[in-house]
Design a protein around this motif. Structure first.
Motif, short mmCIF file in Angstrom:
data_model
loop_
_atom_site.label_atom_id
_atom_site.label_comp_id
_atom_site.label_asym_id
_atom_site.label_seq_id
_atom_site.Cartn_x
_atom_site.Cartn_y
_atom_site.Cartn_z
N THR A 43 11.36 177.16 47.47
CA THR A 43 10.56 175.93 47.44
C THR A 43 9.63 175.89 48.65
OG1 THR A 43 12.37 174.80 46.32
CG2 THR A 43 10.65 173.42 47.27
N ARG A 44 10.12 176.35 49.79
CA ARG A 44 9.30 176.43 51.00
C ARG A 44 8.10 177.35 50.77
NH1 ARG A 44 9.99 175.59 56.51
NH2 ARG A 44 9.16 177.19 57.92
N VAL A 45 8.33 178.49 50.14
CA VAL A 45 7.25 179.43 49.86
C VAL A 45 6.23 178.81 48.91
CG1 VAL A 45 6.70 181.62 48.69
CG2 VAL A 45 8.58 181.52 50.34
N LEU A 46 6.70 178.17 47.85
CA LEU A 46 5.79 177.56 46.88
C LEU A 46 4.94 176.47 47.52
CD1 LEU A 46 8.08 177.32 43.73
CD2 LEU A 46 5.78 178.29 43.74
N THR A 47 5.57 175.57 48.27
CA THR A 47 4.83 174.45 48.86
C THR A 47 3.85 174.94 49.92
OG1 THR A 47 6.71 174.05 50.35
CG2 THR A 47 6.58 172.71 48.35
N HIS A 48 4.27 175.90 50.74
CA HIS A 48 3.36 176.44 51.77
C HIS A 48 2.22 177.22 51.13
CE1 HIS A 48 5.46 175.71 55.76
NE2 HIS A 48 6.28 175.19 54.87
N ARG A 49 2.49 177.89 50.03
CA ARG A 49 1.44 178.60 49.30
C ARG A 49 0.38 177.62 48.79
NH1 ARG A 49 -1.71 183.07 48.18
NH2 ARG A 49 -2.16 183.25 45.97
N ILE A 50 0.82 176.53 48.19
CA ILE A 50 -0.13 175.52 47.68
C ILE A 50 -0.97 174.97 48.83
CG2 ILE A 50 -0.33 173.25 46.60
CD1 ILE A 50 2.26 173.93 45.04
N ALA A 51 -0.29 174.60 49.92
CA ALA A 51 -1.00 174.05 51.08
C ALA A 51 -1.98 175.07 51.65
CB ALA A 51 0.00 173.61 52.14
N TYR A 52 -1.57 176.34 51.67
CA TYR A 52 -2.42 177.41 52.21
C TYR A 52 -3.68 177.57 51.36
CZ TYR A 52 -3.70 182.07 53.98
OH TYR A 52 -4.37 183.13 54.54
N LEU A 53 -3.52 177.53 50.03
CA LEU A 53 -4.67 177.65 49.14
C LEU A 53 -5.69 176.55 49.39
CD1 LEU A 53 -2.85 178.56 45.80
CD2 LEU A 53 -4.30 180.09 47.16
N LYS A 72 12.31 165.77 39.03
CA LYS A 72 12.76 165.64 40.41
C LYS A 72 12.16 166.74 41.28
CE LYS A 72 16.92 165.33 43.24
NZ LYS A 72 18.38 165.34 43.28
N ALA A 73 12.19 167.99 40.78
CA ALA A 73 11.62 169.11 41.53
C ALA A 73 10.12 168.92 41.73
CB ALA A 73 11.90 170.42 40.80
N ALA A 74 9.43 168.40 40.71
CA ALA A 74 7.99 168.16 40.82
C ALA A 74 7.69 167.11 41.89
CB ALA A 74 7.43 167.72 39.47
N GLN A 75 8.49 166.04 41.88
CA GLN A 75 8.30 164.98 42.87
C GLN A 75 8.53 165.51 44.29
OE1 GLN A 75 7.13 161.99 42.49
NE2 GLN A 75 7.39 161.38 44.63
N GLU A 76 9.58 166.30 44.45
CA GLU A 76 9.88 166.88 45.76
C GLU A 76 8.75 167.79 46.21
OE1 GLU A 76 13.05 169.92 47.94
OE2 GLU A 76 13.46 169.22 45.91
N MET A 77 8.21 168.58 45.28
CA MET A 77 7.12 169.50 45.63
C MET A 77 5.88 168.73 46.04
SD MET A 77 5.70 172.76 43.45
CE MET A 77 7.32 173.47 43.33
N LEU A 83 2.99 166.28 52.79
CA LEU A 83 3.31 166.28 54.22
C LEU A 83 2.62 167.45 54.93
CD1 LEU A 83 7.12 165.39 54.12
CD2 LEU A 83 5.27 163.97 55.07
N LEU A 84 2.58 168.61 54.28
CA LEU A 84 1.94 169.78 54.89
C LEU A 84 0.43 169.60 55.04
CD1 LEU A 84 3.84 172.66 53.02
CD2 LEU A 84 4.01 172.12 55.45
N LEU A 85 -0.18 168.95 54.05
CA LEU A 85 -1.63 168.79 54.07
C LEU A 85 -2.06 167.53 54.81
CD1 LEU A 85 -2.57 169.84 50.42
CD2 LEU A 85 -3.04 171.10 52.51
N GLY A 86 -1.16 166.55 54.86
CA GLY A 86 -1.51 165.29 55.52
C GLY A 86 -2.38 164.39 54.68
N HIS A 87 -2.44 164.65 53.37
CA HIS A 87 -3.21 163.75 52.49
C HIS A 87 -2.62 163.80 51.08
CE1 HIS A 87 -5.24 167.19 50.62
NE2 HIS A 87 -5.57 167.62 51.83
N SER A 88 -3.12 162.94 50.22
CA SER A 88 -2.58 162.78 48.87
C SER A 88 -2.72 164.06 48.04
CB SER A 88 -3.29 161.63 48.15
OG SER A 88 -2.92 161.59 46.79
#
Length: 756
Positions: A43-53, A72-77, A83-88
């Protein structure tokens, strides 16, 4: 790559990632397979990948489609990316397969002959419609049960076989009959402007295949597609992703899939392990990255998991490791029977709690729901609070489904199933025969069932009393539809529905504990609607409409109902345990015929059972105990004498502390091919709601067997107050319990139950 972000910002984003995780996050264009072992931070890899893109400008938020399997997984992601991007993250498509398909179909459904306000049928709705089709085709519903037929239809849809393709398959009389029902079922669904869950996927696939301009538009929209739990995808989901990713050479194929073939345990739901095993064959340019460092468990637990899964031939090898130390060895405990097993586990839990361990840190896993009963009875007797994951879900309760059906028919007057459900609920003098005449008239005239019901005088053969009753009902419904058209909040509309239709009054008149419980459930549903109204008021991108509300609640998945409570020991099946973790895990019933399940031995699906074992072992963070019994009663019948599971024999001996082995049967006997015990073929035949049989009562052995009569009030240790509704041969007693309205058949001699 656009120079869109300061280097320091990107450094912060990549901070704390290990080398393989970092490689996955910064991967350039092209397909990517991330093999994420249990507890490896996927999950860390997925979320950081999205933020990185987004941070590097490779994709705008609206150009990202991130697929999960639960809401639930979608909401968590969404939250973690925010939080990583600092915006919606509102513009991103971070959602389940079904939610993404619904969103596409709300735009594209008219291309396939539906309106944008189509109804989504859940399993119960679909089963009811299948029953109607069986009746219309004069098919024996005892031989062809609606549940079994629907299962076959769903399996066909998962494989993208429409009724015509299904018909072409060479098959038996049974399969030919299924084909006829399937064809009628799809016709009926379409005529009622409805889709079942499988149709959501299949219809999007059809849109993308039939309309090149639609396919090109969505391929251009989603520049990057990311998929979690890829090992759980079925063929329809695979085809959808293939269409969205485009062809090699024609598009970058920016498809990143994350999964673990070692945790592919849902073939019974249509999951195809071949999707992940063959990914690099299907996408020849794909890069493969393995995440093998585990952040959850001790090395002894991981070494045990590696050893067990190593016996599977059909896999992509990986070796989990950790830098958290070796930890305790795995305890394997043999007990006399299931009651001794439960007493042992509960005794250990009591000891741990006395030592300061929180009950919330402890989980008990088992292969089938039926195994939980004895454990529950023992926990109740010892007054240890617990929760069972996987019981009856809120949206599956009859009164909730009635309320939802009322809202559905208000929005979609073509929906025969919803109309049938509510027209005489509560009872208002509109019988089944009258309903059938209204429905047949609507079908003959080619008009919505609502329109036919609005003119009861025009329905052939409808009696005077039925005409009056139907007229009163439709007057009420038209009044409610007017309120809906005025745009009143969904919570207010639902409250009006329940009052004005007389539903709440009927429950009040029952004056029973069960009716009170149903009222409380409906009050909770109104609260759900009010929360929806509040959420839509805060978010201008969401419409506060009935069909959007129904769409949201129809997509709630089983796993989303899990509760975290500080004071509860958790019980669940191994399938429900996937994706979770607990410091202390007890895995009970590790016996041949129980786990691996006898069905898997007969059907040759042992590799999936072994993957399920791998899932169970890797849920444990610091302590793992496996238990098996020398004999085990099934629903109170004669005990089956069993051997330790072959999976016990596959554990390295230096990692195991075997305790209580008094019989001549040991793990070595299983490995050496000793005679198998009689298969426990009836395990899992019914779920937890089907009750259970054997098991020591509150006081244990010596008391006389109580005699019951129909109408007796009783109290059960786990299920509470109830009333005897019937007696059966062999000392079986059927009891209706007040707490949830369920009926359970119990063995009177052993049930932890007494007269009130």
């Amino acid at each position: 790559m656009p120079d869109a972000a300061p280097a320091a910002s990107l450094d912060t984003l990549l901070e704390g990632l290990n080398d393989p995780q970092k490689a996955a996050v910064v991967h350039g264009d092209g397909p990517l397979l991330v093999l994420a072992g249990a507890g490896s931070g996927k999950t860390r890899v997925l979320t950081h990948r999205i933020a990185y893109l987004v941070r590097t400008g490779q994709a705008r938020p609206g150009e990202i489609l991130a697929i999960t399997f639960t809401n639930k997984a979608a909401q968590e992601m969404r939250e973690r990316v925010g939080l990583l991007l600092g915006h919606s993250t509102r513009a991103m498509w971070v959602m389940t397969f079904h939610a993404a398909c619904v969103r596409i179909l709300r735009s594209e459904a008219p291309r396939l002959g539906y309106t944008r306000q189509f109804t989504i049928y859940d399993t119960s709705d679909s089963r009811r419609l299948v029953k109607r089709c069986l009746d219309e085709l004069d098919v024996d519903a005892k031989r062809f049960t609606p549940a079994a037929v629907l299962n076959q239809i769903s399996d066909a849809k998962n494989k993208l076989r429409d009724p015509e393709a299904y018909k072409q398959l060479q098959g038996s009389y049974y399969e030919q009959t299924i084909a006829s029902v399937y064809e009628r079922y799809q016709q009926q669904l379409h005529s009622m402007n409805a889709m079942d869950f499988d149709d959501l996927l299949n219809n999007v696939v059809a849109c993308l295949e039939l309309f090149p301009e639609v396919r090109a538009r969505y391929q251009a929209t989603f520049r990057h597609i990311l998929v979690d739990e890829y090992q759980d995808t079925n063929h329809a989901q695979y085809r959808l992703l293939q269409l969205l990713a485009g062809k090699a050479g024609e598009s970058p194929q920016n498809l990143m899939v994350v999964g673990d073939d070692g945790q592919s345990v849902y073939s019974f739901r249509g999951a195809d392990i071949g999707n992940i095993l063959n990914f690099q064959k299907d996408f020849p340019n794909a890069v493969q990255i393995k995440l093998e460092q585990n952040y959850r468990s001790t090395q002894n637990i991981l070494s045990a998991a590696n050893a067990v899964i190593g016996h599977n031939r059909n896999q992509i090898p990986k070796t989990l490791w950790t830098d958290q130390g070796e930890g305790d060895v795995i305890v394997v405990r043999e007990l006399e029977d299931e009651h001794a097993e439960a007493r042992y586990v509960v005794g250990e839990i009591e000891r741990l709690v006395d030592e300061g361990v929180s009950r919330a840190e402890i989980a008990i896993f088992y292969r089938t729901n039926a195994q939980s009963r004895v454990m529950e009875d023992t926990l109740v007797r010892r007054e240890i609070a617990y929760q069972v994951i996987g019981g009856t879900k809120f949206y599956e309760r009859a009164e909730v489904k009635d309320a939802v059906a009322y809202l559905t028919i208000l929005g979609n007057g073509q929906d025969v199933v919803s109309f049938t459900r509510v027209a005489n609920s509560p009872r208002r003098g509109i019988g089944q025969t009258s309903l059938s005449r209204v429905i047949n008239h609507a079908s003959t005239m080619g008009i919505p069932v609502w329109e036919a019901a609005e003119d009861p005088m025009g329905v052939p053969g409808l009696g005077t009393a039925a005409v009056k009753a139907l007229g009163r009902f439709m007057d009420t419904m038209n009044g409610l539809r007017a309120k809906m058209d005025e745009g009143i909040p969904v919570g207010d509309l639902l409250e009006a529905v329940l009052h004005e239709t007389g539903y709440l009054d009927a429950l009040e008149a029952e004056r029973t504990i069960e009716a009170q419980g149903r009222k409380e459930n409906l009050e909770e549903l109104i609260e759900v609607a009010r929360e929806f109204d509040h959420a839509t008021a805060q978010d201008p991108g969401l419409d506060d409409t009935v069909d959007v509300f129904l769409q949201q609640i129809s997509l709630v998945a089983d796993a989303d109902t899990r509760e975290d409570d500080e004071g509860l020991v958790t019980l669940m099946t191994l399938h429900n345990a996937k994706g979770l973790e607990y410091p202390i895990v007890y895995l009970i019933g590790v016996e041949e015929g129980v786990f691996p399940h006898s069905r898997s031995i007969e059907e040759g699906t042992l590799e999936e059972e072994r993957r399920l074992m791998y899932v169970g072992v890797t849920r444990a963070m610091r302590s793992l105990t496996l238990t098996h019994a020398r004999r085990r009663a099934v629903f109170g019948g004669a005990p089956n004498y069993g051997l330790p599971s072959r999976f016990v024999a596959e554990l390295p001996t230096d990692l195991v502390d075997r305790q209580g082995t008094a019989s001549g049967w040991g793990a070595a006997n299983v490995a050496a091919g000793a005679p198998r015990p009689r298969a426990v073929s009836s395990w899992g035949a019914s779920g937890r709601s089907g009750g259970g049989g054997g098991g020591g009562g509150w006081g244990g052995g010596g008391e006389a067997t109580p005699s019951y009569r129909t109408g007796d009030d009783v109290v059960h240790a786990a299920f509470g107050d109830g009333v005897v509704t019937g007696m059966q041969p062999g000392g079986m007693v059927t009891v209706r319990f007040a707490k949830d309205g369920s009926e359970r058949t119990l063995l009177a001699e052993h049930a932890p139950m007494q007269k009130a």
